[in-house]
Design a protein around this motif. Structure first.
Motif, mmCIF file in Angstrom:
data_model
loop_
_atom_site.group_PDB
_atom_site.id
_atom_site.type_symbol
_atom_site.label_atom_id
_atom_site.label_comp_id
_atom_site.label_asym_id
_atom_site.label_seq_id
_atom_site.Cartn_x
_atom_site.Cartn_y
_atom_site.Cartn_z
ATOM 1 N N THR A 1 0.825 -1.207 0.000
ATOM 2 C CA THR A 1 0.000 0.000 0.000
ATOM 3 C C THR A 1 0.859 1.257 0.000
ATOM 4 O O THR A 1 0.400 2.342 -0.340
ATOM 5 N N ARG A 2 2.125 1.108 0.379
ATOM 6 C CA ARG A 2 3.066 2.239 0.387
ATOM 7 C C ARG A 2 4.128 2.085 -0.696
ATOM 8 O O ARG A 2 5.120 2.799 -0.675
ATOM 9 N N MET A 3 3.914 1.162 -1.612
ATOM 10 C CA MET A 3 4.927 0.902 -2.630
ATOM 11 C C MET A 3 4.283 0.766 -4.005
ATOM 12 O O MET A 3 4.365 -0.282 -4.645
ATOM 13 N N PRO A 4 3.629 1.824 -4.497
ATOM 14 C CA PRO A 4 3.065 1.729 -5.847
ATOM 15 C C PRO A 4 4.179 1.567 -6.867
ATOM 16 O O PRO A 4 5.235 2.182 -6.755
ATOM 17 N N THR A 5 3.947 0.742 -7.852
ATOM 18 C CA THR A 5 4.977 0.517 -8.875
ATOM 19 C C THR A 5 4.300 0.270 -10.216
ATOM 20 O O THR A 5 3.364 -0.533 -10.305
ATOM 21 N N TYR A 6 4.732 0.994 -11.217
ATOM 22 C CA TYR A 6 4.196 0.775 -12.562
ATOM 23 C C TYR A 6 5.275 0.993 -13.619
ATOM 24 O O TYR A 6 4.989 1.436 -14.729
ATOM 25 N N ASN A 7 6.528 0.701 -13.232
ATOM 26 C CA ASN A 7 7.568 0.812 -14.260
ATOM 27 C C ASN A 7 7.489 -0.323 -15.268
ATOM 28 O O ASN A 7 8.281 -0.383 -16.199
ATOM 29 N N THR A 8 6.525 -1.224 -15.096
ATOM 30 C CA THR A 8 6.249 -2.240 -16.113
ATOM 31 C C THR A 8 5.719 -1.577 -17.388
ATOM 32 O O THR A 8 6.319 -1.694 -18.452
ATOM 33 N N ILE A 9 4.600 -0.880 -17.271
ATOM 34 C CA ILE A 9 4.016 -0.221 -18.436
ATOM 35 C C ILE A 9 4.924 0.890 -18.945
ATOM 36 O O ILE A 9 4.991 1.151 -20.145
ATOM 37 N N MET A 10 5.654 1.532 -18.047
ATOM 38 C CA MET A 10 6.585 2.581 -18.468
ATOM 39 C C MET A 10 7.692 1.993 -19.343
ATOM 40 O O MET A 10 8.058 2.568 -20.369
ATOM 41 N N SER A 11 8.225 0.854 -18.944
ATOM 42 C CA SER A 11 9.303 0.229 -19.703
ATOM 43 C C SER A 11 8.816 -0.235 -21.074
ATOM 44 O O SER A 11 9.493 -0.027 -22.086
ATOM 45 N N VAL A 12 7.642 -0.853 -21.123
ATOM 46 C CA VAL A 12 7.095 -1.314 -22.400
ATOM 47 C C VAL A 12 6.839 -0.135 -23.335
ATOM 48 O O VAL A 12 7.190 -0.169 -24.522
ATOM 49 N N ALA A 13 6.226 0.926 -22.794
ATOM 50 C CA ALA A 13 5.925 2.101 -23.619
ATOM 51 C C ALA A 13 7.202 2.796 -24.086
ATOM 52 O O ALA A 13 7.288 3.236 -25.250
ATOM 53 N N ALA A 14 8.193 2.912 -23.208
ATOM 54 C CA ALA A 14 9.453 3.545 -23.599
ATOM 55 C C ALA A 14 10.154 2.736 -24.682
ATOM 56 O O ALA A 14 10.674 3.303 -25.655
ATOM 57 N N GLY A 15 10.163 1.409 -24.533
ATOM 58 C CA GLY A 15 10.787 0.567 -25.542
ATOM 59 C C GLY A 15 10.097 0.682 -26.880
ATOM 60 O O GLY A 15 10.752 0.838 -27.932
ATOM 61 N N ALA A 16 8.755 0.640 -26.864
ATOM 62 C CA ALA A 16 8.007 0.776 -28.113
ATOM 63 C C ALA A 16 8.232 2.158 -28.732
ATOM 64 O O ALA A 16 8.355 2.293 -29.954
ATOM 65 N N GLY A 17 8.304 3.188 -27.881
ATOM 66 C CA GLY A 17 8.531 4.537 -28.390
ATOM 67 C C GLY A 17 9.878 4.680 -29.074
ATOM 68 O O GLY A 17 9.987 5.283 -30.146
ATOM 69 N N LEU A 18 10.926 4.133 -28.461
ATOM 70 C CA LEU A 18 12.247 4.196 -29.079
ATOM 71 C C LEU A 18 12.256 3.484 -30.429
ATOM 72 O O LEU A 18 12.822 3.984 -31.410
ATOM 73 N N LEU A 19 11.633 2.315 -30.489
ATOM 74 C CA LEU A 19 11.598 1.560 -31.742
ATOM 75 C C LEU A 19 10.823 2.310 -32.824
ATOM 76 O O LEU A 19 11.226 2.311 -34.000
ATOM 77 N N LEU A 20 9.730 2.962 -32.452
ATOM 78 C CA LEU A 20 8.944 3.698 -33.434
ATOM 79 C C LEU A 20 9.676 4.945 -33.933
ATOM 80 O O LEU A 20 9.574 5.299 -35.108
ATOM 81 N N VAL A 21 10.417 5.598 -33.045
ATOM 82 C CA VAL A 21 11.211 6.758 -33.474
ATOM 83 C C VAL A 21 12.250 6.327 -34.511
ATOM 84 O O VAL A 21 12.442 6.992 -35.537
ATOM 85 N N VAL A 22 12.908 5.197 -34.253
ATOM 86 C CA VAL A 22 13.894 4.686 -35.205
ATOM 87 C C VAL A 22 13.221 4.305 -36.521
ATOM 88 O O VAL A 22 13.732 4.611 -37.616
ATOM 89 N N ALA A 23 12.065 3.660 -36.436
ATOM 90 C CA ALA A 23 11.363 3.243 -37.653
ATOM 91 C C ALA A 23 10.940 4.444 -38.491
ATOM 92 O O ALA A 23 11.088 4.437 -39.724
ATOM 93 N N LEU A 24 10.439 5.484 -37.830
ATOM 94 C CA LEU A 24 10.045 6.681 -38.577
ATOM 95 C C LEU A 24 11.270 7.350 -39.187
ATOM 96 O O LEU A 24 11.232 7.800 -40.343
#
Length: 239
Positions: free
Chosen positions: A17-40
């Motif tokens: 209850t004192r340890m919220p964590t969501y770097n899971t979705i952050m990591s997936v989104a950041a990885g996808a974002g980097l790949l899309l920037v390279v693709a564009l």
């Protein structure tokens, strides 16, 4: 490392209850974002057709996720109230920066994409548009290198034994610290070379930026997806 984590006889206990964590979705989104920037960038430099609305949608989706989670983590100090305030800096602030950049790109492509598509020299126009903000990209590249150095020096990112898969290497904390720090080095190097790519558009510079962001993007995406299992396991094992 965490004074408020209770090491009971049956193992590590965490008050989630004192340890919220969501770097899971952050990591997936950041990885996808980097790949899309390279693709564009690849399509842009090689003269391929680009449907600006589709890229605006993609950048917008990822930008919203990274902006919202990064802003919350940056402004909530500390988000992880059990001894990990450095996570706000390591994960929150870079996500906020990247998410804001993606949202800015999405907004431009959505509003002016058709005009941009019809520009005779799209690479030159893109370089001119991106020139001023490339200073911020360069600065965040330096920040990524600083985060990597902190990860190595203070042995951050090491998983506890209770975390599945990653916890198997708990006796070797430098291993995971080196892995995550290495990813920040790749992102940082790509960001440092980005302004040079805009100025010269040389094949060598494009290869450096593309390789750094492709490798780090794949790793962040895969590692974030894996963490959906490992983090769920950690929560179950430490409740």
């Amino acid at each position: 490392m965490n004074e408020l984590m209770l090491a009971a006889q049956d193992g590590l206990k965490i008050d989630w209850t004192r340890m919220p964590t969501y770097n899971t979705i952050m990591s997936v989104a950041a990885g996808a974002g980097l790949l899309l920037v390279v693709a564009l960038g690849y399509r842009l430099l090689n003269g391929h057709a680009i449907v600006s609305e589709s890229w605006a949608l993609a950048f917008g989706v990822l930008g919203i996720i990274l902006f919202a989670t990064g802003l919350h983590m940056t402004l909530t100090w500390p988000l992880a109230g059990q001894g990990f305030p450095f996570d706000n800096i390591i994960f929150g602030e870079p996500s906020l920066a990247f998410g804001t950049l993606l949202l800015a790109a999405a907004f431009y492509l959505w509003k002016r994409g058709r005009q941009w598509e019809e520009t005779p020299d799209r690479p030159r126009t893109t370089a001119m548009l991106s020139g001023p903000v490339s200073l911020f990209v360069f600065a965040m590249g330096l920040a990524c290198l600083a985060i990597a150095a902190a990860g190595w020096k203070y042995t951050l990112f090491a998983a506890p034994p209770e975390e599945p898969i990653s916890g198997e290497f708990a006796d070797h904390p430098q291993l995971e610290a080196s892995f995550i720090s290495g990813l920040y080095v790749l992102v940082g190097l790509g960001a440092l070379f980005y302004p040079a790519l805009l100025r010269r558009r040389s094949n060598t510079t494009a290869w450096i930026v593309g390789t750094c962001w492709t490798l780090s993007g794949l790793a962040f995406l895969a590692f974030g997806a894996l963490n959906y299992f490992t983090h769920i396991g950690l929560i179950i094992n430490t409740m």
